[in-house]
Each structure stands twice: as C-alpha cells, then as structure tokens.
Enzyme design. Structure first.
Site, short mmCIF file in Angstrom:
data_model
loop_
_atom_site.label_atom_id
_atom_site.label_comp_id
_atom_site.label_asym_id
_atom_site.label_seq_id
_atom_site.Cartn_x
_atom_site.Cartn_y
_atom_site.Cartn_z
N TYR A 1 6.85 -8.07 8.73
CA TYR A 1 6.49 -6.54 8.60
C TYR A 1 6.91 -6.02 10.39
O TYR A 1 6.69 -6.63 11.09
CB TYR A 1 5.13 -6.32 8.59
CG TYR A 1 4.54 -6.76 7.03
CD1 TYR A 1 4.39 -5.81 6.06
CD2 TYR A 1 4.00 -7.83 7.04
CE1 TYR A 1 4.02 -6.12 4.77
CE2 TYR A 1 3.67 -8.47 5.84
CZ TYR A 1 3.49 -7.56 4.71
OH TYR A 1 2.99 -7.77 3.33
N ASP B 1 0.85 -0.99 -0.04
CA ASP B 1 0.00 0.10 0.08
C ASP B 1 1.00 1.19 -0.02
O ASP B 1 1.96 1.45 0.54
CB ASP B 1 -0.93 0.04 1.04
CG ASP B 1 -2.03 -1.00 1.07
OD1 ASP B 1 -2.01 -1.29 0.05
OD2 ASP B 1 -2.69 -1.37 2.27
N ASP C 1 -6.54 1.86 8.69
CA ASP C 1 -5.18 2.72 8.81
C ASP C 1 -5.42 4.35 8.94
O ASP C 1 -6.44 4.72 9.04
CB ASP C 1 -4.34 2.15 7.69
CG ASP C 1 -4.89 2.44 6.31
OD1 ASP C 1 -5.75 3.53 5.97
OD2 ASP C 1 -4.52 1.83 5.22
N ARG D 1 -3.29 -4.69 8.62
CA ARG D 1 -4.32 -3.73 9.07
C ARG D 1 -5.40 -4.47 9.87
O ARG D 1 -5.96 -3.84 10.90
CB ARG D 1 -5.11 -3.14 7.84
CG ARG D 1 -4.29 -1.81 7.06
CD ARG D 1 -4.97 -1.36 5.96
NE ARG D 1 -5.15 -2.43 5.08
CZ ARG D 1 -6.02 -2.41 3.97
NH1 ARG D 1 -7.18 -1.50 4.05
NH2 ARG D 1 -6.08 -3.30 3.09
#
Length: 312
Positions: free
Chosen positions: A82, A54, A96, A187
């Site tokens: 991540y 993203d 988010d 998310r």
C-alpha cells in the site's frame, strides 16, 4: 410501464467467463459494488473478489471470474503493498478520515523523528484490531458495536510488516509505503506510529498497489473498462493462473492428466518434473500447457486440491 411490460422484458444472457480482472478501484466505492459493476460490464455468470478494500481506499482489487473464483483464497493469504498518507496530531473514531475527531494534539516531532519511529514497526508486530472492522464477536461485526457506542475487548494479533518506508513528509502529513502480511490494518499502523510520536494520527488516504505478485501496472478503472468493446474487455482479462504465479509448476503427461482430473493422488516419481519441494503447486497438462488446478506435493505424493472444470 405496466406489470405485464416489465414481465415481458427479456433477460440479458450471462456468459461463462474464466479469468482475472485487475481493477483499479475508485474512491468511495465498496469492493462489492465495484464487483457488481464489473460483473455487469462483462455479463459474467460467476464472479468474486479477493479481499475487500474500504470505500476510502483506492487501487488494486483483483476480481475473479468463473473458474478463477476457486483460487481467490490464495490471494486473501498473500502479502499486500500500500501507499498511505497519515495526518499527525489528530485521532479519529475510525482511525481514518471518515471518522469524527476524538483528540487533537500538537505535532512537535520532525521528519527524522518520524523516520526513526517507523523503524519500530517493521518485522513481526502485535496489532489490536480496530473497532471499526468486520471482525466478529459473538456473531456480530465489531463495527456494529462501534456504531452503537460500545467498545469490546480485542486481543492483539501478530502481523508482519515486511517493508515500511517514508515516501514524503510535509508535516503534519506523512506518506509511506508498506508491504505487509494478511490481516494487517494500515489504519492501525498509522495510529500506532502516531502514538509512538506522542501526537496521535489517522489515515487520510490509502492506495493498494500490489497483491502477491500482481500490481497496478495493468489495472483498469471502471470508466476505462466501460469504454472498451466486449472483445477488448475480454482481452484485458488475466489468465486464471495469474493468481498462482508464486507456486512451483508441475506438468503431467496424458495418462497422469486423466487421473489427476479424476481426483486421484499421483506418485511424484511417476509424473513429469517430479523434483519439487513439499508444498502447493500449480499443475499443467504437457499437451497444450493448459492449467489443470492446484495440488499439494509431499511425502512422495501429488494430491489434487482444486481442479479446473473446463480443463476436462
């Protein structure tokens, strides 16, 4: 500039280039835009990425050039790692920081409670994909429904959280590291942890640090890439088989190499290093050690799947 002058402008020749660039994608840039910029810097004929990040996310985006594009799917299937920061107490429309606030709640938990809640989200879990995602319903991405103010029913999907650990906690902000399977939405993970704590949450930062066996260690930013000469940029490309490092290796002699490159199935008993377990393997020529492609080994047979054209 007149039309004739525009037509007279010579086209910049593109190069046939094979390899993998480990790009450190910047904040605010889509994966496709990052790919276009890198492809232009390399003047490459053919390029593709191995799964989107993203615009909010930064970090490792492996880009494939030439023959490496044939193996990009293998990284789509790989586990990802991540580092993420979530803000407890606020839910947003997108899950988010790009979305609008939906609800604000008091954060009454402490660090120990956050750590305890996170233990509930390791192993195989069920996630409901977010509305703001590229998954399609009736041929249309879910985010198009979401932008139109519509919510559609989504089925939960099984994903695997291999590791989940807190890195820092300064409530209401919590930073964590997660290694997860394909299809995991970080998310949604943050939102679900927030719901387990009773206060809700949304993601404020996301950085990908690993894709399969690849890491950020040797990754370059676009600015760093632009500052290099053509020769220096080429030297920073990883070989095509960087995408295949988790596969066992098989070597073929000259005759087996010739047959393999013609797409012929080989008896494992007839090829070098034949004692391999069933599954996908990377295949090399004994002569020169060059990569020939990938194959599936099983039932005594080595069956070619994808071949490197330049190996011929």
């Amino acid at each position: 500039m007149s039309g004739s002058e525009k037509q007279a402008r010579p086209k910049i020749p593109r190069r046939a280039l094979d390899g993998v660039l480990l790009l450190d994608k910047p904040l605010g840039l889509s994966s496709n835009d990052a790919l276009i910029k890198a492809k232009r810097l390399y003047l490459a004929k053919k390029a593709g990425h191995t799964g989107t990040l993203d615009p909010l996310a930064t970090g490792l985006l492996p880009l494939c050039f030439g023959e490496a594009t044939k193996f990009s799917q293998d990284l789509l299937e790989a586990d990802k790692t991540y580092e993420a920061t979530m803000r407890l107490g606020i839910r947003t429309t997108t899950g988010d920081a790009e979305g609008e606030a939906l609800e604000t709640r008091d954060v009454t938990c402490d660090e120990a409670a956050v750590a305890q809640a996170m233990t509930r989200f390791t192993g195989e879990i069920i996630q409901v994909p977010p509305m703001y995602s590229a998954l399609k319903r009736d041929g249309k991405p879910l985010y198009e429904y979401a932008r139109a103010g519509q919510t559609v029913e989504r089925e939960g999907r099984s994903v695997t959280i291999h590791a989940l650990e807190m890195i820092a906690c300064a409530l209401p902000l919590v930073t964590f590291r997660v290694t997860c399977s394909k299809g995991t939405y970080v998310r949604t993970l943050a939102e679900d942890i927030g719901e387990a704590l009773g206060c809700g949450a949304h993601l404020t930062a996301l950085r990908r640090t690993g894709v399969g066996a690849l890491t950020l260690e040797h990754a370059l930013t676009l600015d760093e890439l632009a500052s290099l000469s053509e020769a220096e940029r080429d030297a920073r490309l990883q070989p095509v088989d960087a995408l295949l490092s988790t596969f066992p290796a098989v070597q073929l002699d000259d005759e087996a190499t010739r047959r393999f490159l013609h797409g012929q199935r080989l008896r494992l008993d007839d090829v070098a290093a034949a004692r391999v377990e069933a599954g996908r393997v990377r295949v090399y020529a004994q002569e020169g050690g060059r990569l020939l492609g990938v194959a599936k080994a099983g039932e005594g047979v080595l069956a070619p799947e994808r071949l490197i054209v330049t190996a011929q």
